[in-house]
Design an enzyme around this catalytic site. Structure first.
Site, PDB file in Angstrom:
ATOM      1  N   GLU A   9     -66.765 -40.511 -39.812  1.00  0.00           N
ATOM      2  CA  GLU A   9     -66.001 -39.329 -40.223  1.00  0.00           C
ATOM      3  C   GLU A   9     -66.820 -38.043 -40.061  1.00  0.00           C
ATOM      4  O   GLU A   9     -67.889 -37.917 -40.650  1.00  0.00           O
ATOM      5  CB  GLU A   9     -65.560 -39.508 -41.667  1.00  0.00           C
ATOM      6  CG  GLU A   9     -64.803 -40.818 -41.890  1.00  0.00           C
ATOM      7  CD  GLU A   9     -64.711 -41.226 -43.328  1.00  0.00           C
ATOM      8  OE1 GLU A   9     -64.620 -40.331 -44.207  1.00  0.00           O
ATOM      9  OE2 GLU A   9     -64.737 -42.442 -43.606  1.00  0.00           O
ATOM     10  N   ARG A  57     -52.200 -45.257 -42.557  1.00  0.00           N
ATOM     11  CA  ARG A  57     -53.488 -45.985 -42.617  1.00  0.00           C
ATOM     12  C   ARG A  57     -54.017 -46.162 -41.195  1.00  0.00           C
ATOM     13  O   ARG A  57     -53.525 -46.996 -40.414  1.00  0.00           O
ATOM     14  CB  ARG A  57     -53.302 -47.340 -43.288  1.00  0.00           C
ATOM     15  CG  ARG A  57     -54.553 -48.149 -43.352  1.00  0.00           C
ATOM     16  CD  ARG A  57     -55.632 -47.528 -44.199  1.00  0.00           C
ATOM     17  NE  ARG A  57     -55.347 -47.610 -45.640  1.00  0.00           N
ATOM     18  CZ  ARG A  57     -56.019 -46.930 -46.551  1.00  0.00           C
ATOM     19  NH1 ARG A  57     -56.952 -46.081 -46.173  1.00  0.00           N
ATOM     20  NH2 ARG A  57     -55.739 -47.075 -47.837  1.00  0.00           N
ATOM     21  N   GLN A 113     -57.118 -38.519 -54.134  1.00  0.00           N
ATOM     22  CA  GLN A 113     -58.355 -38.686 -53.358  1.00  0.00           C
ATOM     23  C   GLN A 113     -58.158 -38.092 -51.972  1.00  0.00           C
ATOM     24  O   GLN A 113     -57.072 -38.190 -51.392  1.00  0.00           O
ATOM     25  CB  GLN A 113     -58.699 -40.175 -53.219  1.00  0.00           C
ATOM     26  CG  GLN A 113     -59.838 -40.415 -52.216  1.00  0.00           C
ATOM     27  CD  GLN A 113     -60.569 -41.726 -52.406  1.00  0.00           C
ATOM     28  OE1 GLN A 113     -61.442 -41.811 -53.270  1.00  0.00           O
ATOM     29  NE2 GLN A 113     -60.210 -42.697 -51.607  1.00  0.00           N
ATOM     30  N   HIS A 156     -61.231 -38.111 -40.931  1.00  0.00           N
ATOM     31  CA  HIS A 156     -61.553 -39.479 -41.387  1.00  0.00           C
ATOM     32  C   HIS A 156     -61.161 -40.513 -40.307  1.00  0.00           C
ATOM     33  O   HIS A 156     -60.287 -41.363 -40.536  1.00  0.00           O
ATOM     34  CB  HIS A 156     -60.760 -39.711 -42.684  1.00  0.00           C
ATOM     35  CG  HIS A 156     -61.152 -40.904 -43.490  1.00  0.00           C
ATOM     36  ND1 HIS A 156     -61.063 -42.196 -43.019  1.00  0.00           N
ATOM     37  CD2 HIS A 156     -61.610 -41.009 -44.760  1.00  0.00           C
ATOM     38  CE1 HIS A 156     -61.452 -43.024 -43.971  1.00  0.00           C
ATOM     39  NE2 HIS A 156     -61.792 -42.340 -45.019  1.00  0.00           N
ATOM     40  N   ARG A 213     -53.272 -34.437 -46.047  1.00  0.00           N
ATOM     41  CA  ARG A 213     -52.832 -35.604 -45.258  1.00  0.00           C
ATOM     42  C   ARG A 213     -51.473 -36.152 -45.690  1.00  0.00           C
ATOM     43  O   ARG A 213     -50.891 -36.981 -45.001  1.00  0.00           O
ATOM     44  CB  ARG A 213     -53.889 -36.708 -45.295  1.00  0.00           C
ATOM     45  CG  ARG A 213     -54.155 -37.285 -46.677  1.00  0.00           C
ATOM     46  CD  ARG A 213     -55.160 -38.429 -46.600  1.00  0.00           C
ATOM     47  NE  ARG A 213     -55.450 -38.968 -47.931  1.00  0.00           N
ATOM     48  CZ  ARG A 213     -56.082 -40.114 -48.148  1.00  0.00           C
ATOM     49  NH1 ARG A 213     -56.523 -40.826 -47.120  1.00  0.00           N
ATOM     50  NH2 ARG A 213     -56.308 -40.548 -49.358  1.00  0.00           N
ATOM     51  N   ASP A 267     -70.481 -47.891 -47.185  1.00  0.00           N
ATOM     52  CA  ASP A 267     -69.788 -46.633 -47.528  1.00  0.00           C
ATOM     53  C   ASP A 267     -70.882 -45.595 -47.775  1.00  0.00           C
ATOM     54  O   ASP A 267     -71.481 -45.560 -48.845  1.00  0.00           O
ATOM     55  CB  ASP A 267     -68.945 -46.838 -48.797  1.00  0.00           C
ATOM     56  CG  ASP A 267     -67.934 -45.708 -48.992  1.00  0.00           C
ATOM     57  OD1 ASP A 267     -66.999 -45.902 -49.806  1.00  0.00           O
ATOM     58  OD2 ASP A 267     -68.090 -44.652 -48.338  1.00  0.00           O
TER      59      ASP A 267
HETATM   60  O1  TA6 Z   1     -64.448 -42.307 -46.431  1.00  0.00           O
HETATM   61  C1  TA6 Z   1     -64.679 -43.507 -47.108  1.00  0.00           C
HETATM   62  C2  TA6 Z   1     -63.721 -43.603 -48.293  1.00  0.00           C
HETATM   63  O2  TA6 Z   1     -63.979 -42.580 -49.223  1.00  0.00           O
HETATM   64  C3  TA6 Z   1     -63.841 -45.000 -48.887  1.00  0.00           C
HETATM   65  O3  TA6 Z   1     -64.557 -44.984 -50.111  1.00  0.00           O
HETATM   66  C4  TA6 Z   1     -62.386 -45.452 -49.045  1.00  0.00           C
HETATM   67  O4  TA6 Z   1     -61.856 -45.005 -50.268  1.00  0.00           O
HETATM   68  C5  TA6 Z   1     -61.770 -44.755 -47.830  1.00  0.00           C
HETATM   69  O5  TA6 Z   1     -62.358 -43.452 -47.845  1.00  0.00           O
HETATM   70  C6  TA6 Z   1     -60.264 -44.772 -47.777  1.00  0.00           C
HETATM   71  O6  TA6 Z   1     -59.743 -43.959 -48.764  1.00  0.00           O
HETATM   72  P1  TA6 Z   1     -58.108 -43.825 -48.862  1.00  0.00           P
HETATM   73  O7  TA6 Z   1     -57.878 -42.790 -49.919  1.00  0.00           O
HETATM   74  O8  TA6 Z   1     -57.625 -43.410 -47.502  1.00  0.00           O
HETATM   75  O9  TA6 Z   1     -57.626 -45.207 -49.214  1.00  0.00           O
END
Ligand code: TA6
Length: 279
Positions: free
Chosen positions: A254, A59, A79, A154, A84, A197
């Protein structure tokens, strides 16, 4: 100096120290999680609740979101893709001079990746550590069919306090607001007073994060989109690997190929996504 190190739990990373700066890059994710010029505050924010556990993205720092940004069309997939949380291979380090060190890491298709995303690829991360931090992500299509790519570096930036910062360089740029699901137009600089966001398009010049104590300039190449994110109070409490007040200490800017800034690579074609951080 380039050293291979392990945290107490065995988590492997590379530590780079030269006359300009110190940096740390985890083999998992090709994840730069520390960069600071000597006698300056770290440029990148790193959560003090980050677990450095295999299979879980660190993180903070610069997570590599690849080969998709956000949720995949198949929402059973992780996601921000699988790069990563995958183990990358160290390829080379080169001390160009006493002030500049270049590191290359590689990720390529595997049984695991093919089960998530059925394409053969090579992904190269070139990092140059000096009084700036340069990150280049090269995607090569090694498959016989073309593929669509969305991605983002990111970056979590370390700030003095969320109320002290604003972002310049995105005036009159269109953006998608992920919270209201509306298309909007940026008017002036960006200040933070709530969860933010947004995916900006038509990004064509450096973005500047203005803080009380310093400015951070983000120069992008191979990217026409940028994501601006701060979870603010309520979402911060729901985020993994973050203390409840973490939102006060970082902003994500990002460098991306997100949404309609996607990339189509034909067999043997490649794409370069590059970010240069100056402060
Ligand atoms: O880039 C913004 C985002 O998509 C937010 O909506 C939030 O989900 C963030 O990324 C962090 O995502 P993660 O999967 O690293 O917790």
């Amino acid at each position: 100096m380039v050293e291979f190190k392990k945290r107490e739990n065995g988590f492997e990373y590379i530590e780079i120290v030269n006359e300009s700066a110190t940096a740390k890059i985890a083999l998992q994710g090709g994840h730069i999680f520390y960069y600071a010029q000597h006698d300056k505050e770290p440029l990148l924010w790193l959560s003090d609740e980050s677990e450095f556990k295999l299979g879980k993205a660190i993180r903070g720092g610069i997570p590599v979101c690849w080969p998709w940004f956000g949720m995949s069309e198949d929402d059973s997939l992780p996601q921000h893709g699988f790069a990563r949380t995958s183990m990358w291979e160290f390829i080379s380090s080169k001390e160009k001079n006493s002030k500049t060190t270049q590191i290359t890491l590689k990720l390529t298709h595997s049984k695991e990746s093919l089960s998530l995303w059925n394409y053969h690829f090579e992904l190269l991360l070139h990092v140059s550590i000096s009084d700036s931090l340069e990150v280049e992500l090269k995607t090569i299509n090694l498959d016989k069919k073309e593929f669509k790519l969305t991605q983002a570096l990111h970056s979590y930036f370390n700030i003095s306090h969320i109320k002290n910062v604003h972002i310049k360089g995105l005036h009159v740029k269109p953006y998608f607001d992920a919270l209201t699901k509306k298309q909007c137009l940026q008017d002036g600089d960006i200040y933070f007073t709530k969860e933010t966001d947004r995916v900006y398009q038509e990004v064509d010049k450096p973005i500047i994060l203005v803080d009380k104590t310093r400015d951070i300039t983000i120069k992008n190449e191979g990217s026409d989109s940028a994501v601006i994110w701060n979870p603010w109070i309520d979402k911060c409490k729901r985020m993994s690997g973050m203390s409840d007040d973490a939102y006060l200490g970082f902003v994500c800017i990002e460098t991306a190929n997100a949404f309609n800034d996607f990339i189509i690579l034909k067999p043997q074609e490649f794409h370069l996504l590059k970010m240069i951080l100056l402060s």
